[in-house]
Scaffold this motif. Structure first.
Motif, PDB file in Angstrom:
ATOM      1  N   VAL A 149      59.180  49.937  47.586  1.00 15.18           N
ATOM      2  CA  VAL A 149      58.421  48.867  46.782  1.00 15.18           C
ATOM      3  C   VAL A 149      56.741  49.123  47.023  1.00 15.18           C
ATOM      4  O   VAL A 149      56.085  49.242  45.999  1.00 15.18           O
ATOM      5  N   LEU A 150      56.588  49.913  48.200  1.00 16.01           N
ATOM      6  CA  LEU A 150      55.153  50.048  48.321  1.00 16.01           C
ATOM      7  C   LEU A 150      54.744  51.282  47.496  1.00 16.01           C
ATOM      8  O   LEU A 150      53.585  51.370  47.009  1.00 16.01           O
ATOM      9  N   ASP A 151      55.710  52.159  47.243  1.00 17.87           N
ATOM     10  CA  ASP A 151      55.457  53.453  46.455  1.00 17.87           C
ATOM     11  C   ASP A 151      55.302  52.739  44.996  1.00 17.87           C
ATOM     12  O   ASP A 151      54.161  53.241  44.298  1.00 17.87           O
ATOM     13  N   ILE A 152      55.959  51.940  44.501  1.00 14.43           N
ATOM     14  CA  ILE A 152      55.593  51.251  43.377  1.00 14.43           C
ATOM     15  C   ILE A 152      54.259  50.778  43.146  1.00 14.43           C
ATOM     16  O   ILE A 152      53.380  50.923  42.067  1.00 14.43           O
ATOM     17  N   LEU A 153      53.781  50.170  44.154  1.00 11.42           N
ATOM     18  CA  LEU A 153      52.736  49.324  44.053  1.00 11.42           C
ATOM     19  C   LEU A 153      51.400  50.359  44.335  1.00 11.42           C
ATOM     20  O   LEU A 153      50.518  50.052  43.829  1.00 11.42           O
ATOM     21  N   PHE A 154      51.834  51.416  45.002  1.00 17.90           N
ATOM     22  CA  PHE A 154      50.824  52.472  45.164  1.00 17.90           C
ATOM     23  C   PHE A 154      50.630  53.166  43.649  1.00 17.90           C
ATOM     24  O   PHE A 154      49.196  53.753  43.324  1.00 17.90           O
ATOM     25  N   ALA A 155      51.661  52.945  42.719  1.00 19.02           N
ATOM     26  CA  ALA A 155      51.273  53.651  41.365  1.00 19.02           C
ATOM     27  C   ALA A 155      50.148  52.747  40.590  1.00 19.02           C
ATOM     28  O   ALA A 155      49.786  53.553  39.450  1.00 19.02           O
ATOM     29  N   PHE A 156      49.924  51.671  40.858  1.00 22.89           N
ATOM     30  CA  PHE A 156      48.942  50.934  40.131  1.00 22.89           C
ATOM     31  C   PHE A 156      47.583  50.798  40.729  1.00 22.89           C
ATOM     32  O   PHE A 156      47.333  50.264  41.848  1.00 22.89           O
ATOM     33  N   PRO A 157      46.622  51.276  40.177  1.00 25.17           N
ATOM     34  CA  PRO A 157      45.391  51.184  40.703  1.00 25.17           C
ATOM     35  C   PRO A 157      44.720  49.504  40.772  1.00 25.17           C
ATOM     36  O   PRO A 157      45.116  48.865  40.099  1.00 25.17           O
ATOM     37  N   ALA A 158      44.117  49.450  41.793  1.00 24.07           N
ATOM     38  CA  ALA A 158      43.677  48.065  42.068  1.00 24.07           C
ATOM     39  C   ALA A 158      42.869  47.610  40.967  1.00 24.07           C
ATOM     40  O   ALA A 158      43.098  46.332  40.611  1.00 24.07           O
ATOM     41  N   LEU A 159      42.056  48.444  40.189  1.00 26.66           N
ATOM     42  CA  LEU A 159      41.054  47.850  39.310  1.00 26.66           C
ATOM     43  C   LEU A 159      41.983  47.354  38.058  1.00 26.66           C
ATOM     44  O   LEU A 159      41.644  46.468  37.325  1.00 26.66           O
ATOM     45  N   LEU A 160      42.861  48.067  37.822  1.00 28.99           N
ATOM     46  CA  LEU A 160      43.779  47.982  36.747  1.00 28.99           C
ATOM     47  C   LEU A 160      44.635  46.621  37.047  1.00 28.99           C
ATOM     48  O   LEU A 160      44.776  45.789  35.901  1.00 28.99           O
ATOM     49  N   LEU A 161      45.076  46.420  38.163  1.00 24.94           N
ATOM     50  CA  LEU A 161      45.834  45.144  38.485  1.00 24.94           C
ATOM     51  C   LEU A 161      44.601  43.889  38.381  1.00 24.94           C
ATOM     52  O   LEU A 161      45.169  42.818  37.742  1.00 24.94           O
ATOM     53  N   ALA A 162      43.639  44.045  38.787  1.00 26.18           N
ATOM     54  CA  ALA A 162      42.645  43.019  38.312  1.00 26.18           C
ATOM     55  C   ALA A 162      42.239  42.822  37.111  1.00 26.18           C
ATOM     56  O   ALA A 162      42.261  41.587  36.646  1.00 26.18           O
ATOM     57  N   ILE A 163      42.136  43.994  36.239  1.00 24.72           N
ATOM     58  CA  ILE A 163      41.927  43.639  34.640  1.00 24.72           C
ATOM     59  C   ILE A 163      42.916  42.779  33.994  1.00 24.72           C
ATOM     60  O   ILE A 163      43.140  41.721  33.380  1.00 24.72           O
ATOM     61  N   LEU A 164      44.378  43.038  34.514  1.00 22.95           N
ATOM     62  CA  LEU A 164      45.658  42.531  34.041  1.00 22.95           C
ATOM     63  C   LEU A 164      45.752  40.880  34.364  1.00 22.95           C
ATOM     64  O   LEU A 164      45.876  40.027  33.786  1.00 22.95           O
ATOM     65  N   ALA A 165      44.982  40.643  35.755  1.00 25.94           N
ATOM     66  CA  ALA A 165      45.033  39.247  36.113  1.00 25.94           C
ATOM     67  C   ALA A 165      43.873  38.587  35.525  1.00 25.94           C
ATOM     68  O   ALA A 165      44.227  37.355  35.219  1.00 25.94           O
ATOM     69  N   VAL A 166      42.785  39.169  35.141  1.00 27.21           N
ATOM     70  CA  VAL A 166      41.843  38.457  34.170  1.00 27.21           C
ATOM     71  C   VAL A 166      42.340  38.038  32.761  1.00 27.21           C
ATOM     72  O   VAL A 166      42.199  37.138  32.365  1.00 27.21           O
ATOM     73  N   ALA A 167      43.120  39.099  32.307  1.00 32.17           N
ATOM     74  CA  ALA A 167      43.890  38.931  31.200  1.00 32.17           C
ATOM     75  C   ALA A 167      44.872  37.703  31.090  1.00 32.17           C
ATOM     76  O   ALA A 167      45.036  36.844  29.962  1.00 32.17           O
ATOM     77  N   LEU A 168      45.488  37.818  32.220  1.00 28.83           N
ATOM     78  CA  LEU A 168      46.528  36.549  32.149  1.00 28.83           C
ATOM     79  C   LEU A 168      45.945  35.196  32.774  1.00 28.83           C
ATOM     80  O   LEU A 168      46.344  34.127  32.173  1.00 28.83           O
ATOM     81  N   PHE A 169      44.961  35.192  33.454  1.00 31.53           N
ATOM     82  CA  PHE A 169      44.473  34.007  34.219  1.00 31.53           C
ATOM     83  C   PHE A 169      43.080  33.640  33.910  1.00 31.53           C
ATOM     84  O   PHE A 169      42.571  32.479  34.365  1.00 31.53           O
ATOM     85  N   GLY A 170      42.241  34.649  33.046  1.00 29.18           N
ATOM     86  CA  GLY A 170      41.104  34.182  33.094  1.00 29.18           C
ATOM     87  C   GLY A 170      40.017  34.754  33.603  1.00 29.18           C
ATOM     88  O   GLY A 170      40.239  35.419  34.716  1.00 29.18           O
ATOM     89  N   LYS A 171      38.693  34.796  33.099  1.00 32.53           N
ATOM     90  CA  LYS A 171      37.685  35.622  33.880  1.00 32.53           C
ATOM     91  C   LYS A 171      37.434  34.740  35.346  1.00 32.53           C
ATOM     92  O   LYS A 171      37.697  33.481  35.272  1.00 32.53           O
ATOM     93  N   GLY A 172      36.665  35.362  36.203  1.00 33.11           N
ATOM     94  CA  GLY A 172      36.532  34.647  37.308  1.00 33.11           C
ATOM     95  C   GLY A 172      36.628  35.593  38.450  1.00 33.11           C
ATOM     96  O   GLY A 172      36.972  36.769  38.458  1.00 33.11           O
TER      97      GLY A 172
END
Length: 295
Positions: free
Chosen positions: A132-155
């Protein structure tokens, strides 16, 4: 043509040659470390005292004061909205440091819990957690943050949670490796013979020995988290105006740079660089001391 290997120097001569360099490195490193630590203390104090340090309202601007140069009333000039750049810079310190702090605290606590649990249990639990950690390592933090903004809005809330999850594997992997080493030490066996629970052994036995190295890594992670969140605000996806934030200030100051007033963008950019470099220097210095490479 291949280069000939250099002949090894006599050990005594090599030691004498290294002494001045080592002394210079230690002295320079100590001064740099002290300067960076003092700089971080200064920024923290500014963040805590921001409401009392801002000379003007950082969110209020006058159209007649748009893009003014430095003056007695505006030490760093004004931005395109007529807001005082120095006041926005000071107020933005609190916002710019609070986000990374939340990311580091959340990811460190969760990563420590995961790392200690998997190291103690071992077996298939450790193997599955590693995948599971290896899978999470594959996603850059900034990319996950952008996806979170797309789902839940800016802020700031959604990006901070997403980045904390992205940073968790780094803490978990570090803690797991250190905990496995600690688990093999005799004092752990002594605790278990005395009948102490797994929670007691991991928290009272392992964690204090792991904490210094974890603190050093968390210090470095703080600088990276600040840089990621500033980049997110620069893209217009993080902190939204009129709330002061260094990344948003750099974005808003781009037009001012083209009009010959770069301070509204340059000042927050310099602040980001200074804080990131300072955290990295202090974190690396802590790591060196723990590894016995610095005095």
């Amino acid at each position: 043509m291949s280069a000939h290997p250099a002949h090894p120097a006599h050990p005594a001569m090599a030691a004498r040659a290294r002494r001045p360099l080592d002394r210079l490195r230690v002295l320079g490193g100590g001064r740099l470390r002290s300067a960076c630590l003092a700089l971080l203390v200064l920024f923290v104090l500014v963040a805590l005292l921001a409401p009392w340090l801002t000379p003007q309202d950082p969110t209020f601007g006058r159209l007649g004061d748009t893009l003014l140069g430095p003056s007695a009333d505006h030490w760093l000039g004004t931005d395109q909205g007529g807001r005082d750049t120095l006041s926005a810079l000071i107020a933005g310190t609190r916002t710019s440091l609070a986000g990374p702090l939340a990311v580091v605290v959340f990811s460190t606590v969760l990563g420590t819990a995961v790392g200690l649990f998997t190291a103690w249990r071992g077996g298939w639990i450790d193997a599955m957690a590693g995948r599971v950690l290896d899978i999470l390592f594959a996603f850059p933090a900034l990319l996950l943050a952008i996806l979170a903004v797309a789902l839940f809005g800016k802020g700031m809330t959604a990006p901070v949670i997403a980045m904390a999850i992205a940073y968790t594997p780094y803490a978990a992997r570090l803690v797991r490796g250190l905990a496995v080493q600690e688990k093999a030490r005799p004092y752990i066996a002594a605790y278990r013979v005395q009948g102490h629970s797994a929670l007691f052994v991991t928290v009272r036995g392992m964690l204090p020995n792991i904490a210094p190295t974890l603190l050093a890594q968390s210090t470095v992670n703080f600088g990276y988290a600040l840089l990621d969140l500033a980049a997110l605000s620069f893209l217009g996806l993080g902190v939204q105006p009129p709330t002061p934030d260094w990344g948003a200030m750099i974005n808003q100051g781009q037009a001012a740079v083209l009009q010959g007033q770069p301070l509204s963008a340059l000042a927050p950019a310099v602040a980001v660089v200074l804080v990131v470099v300072a955290f990295n220097v202090v974190g690396e210095s802590l790591g060196d001391r723990l590894a016995g490479r610095d005095s």
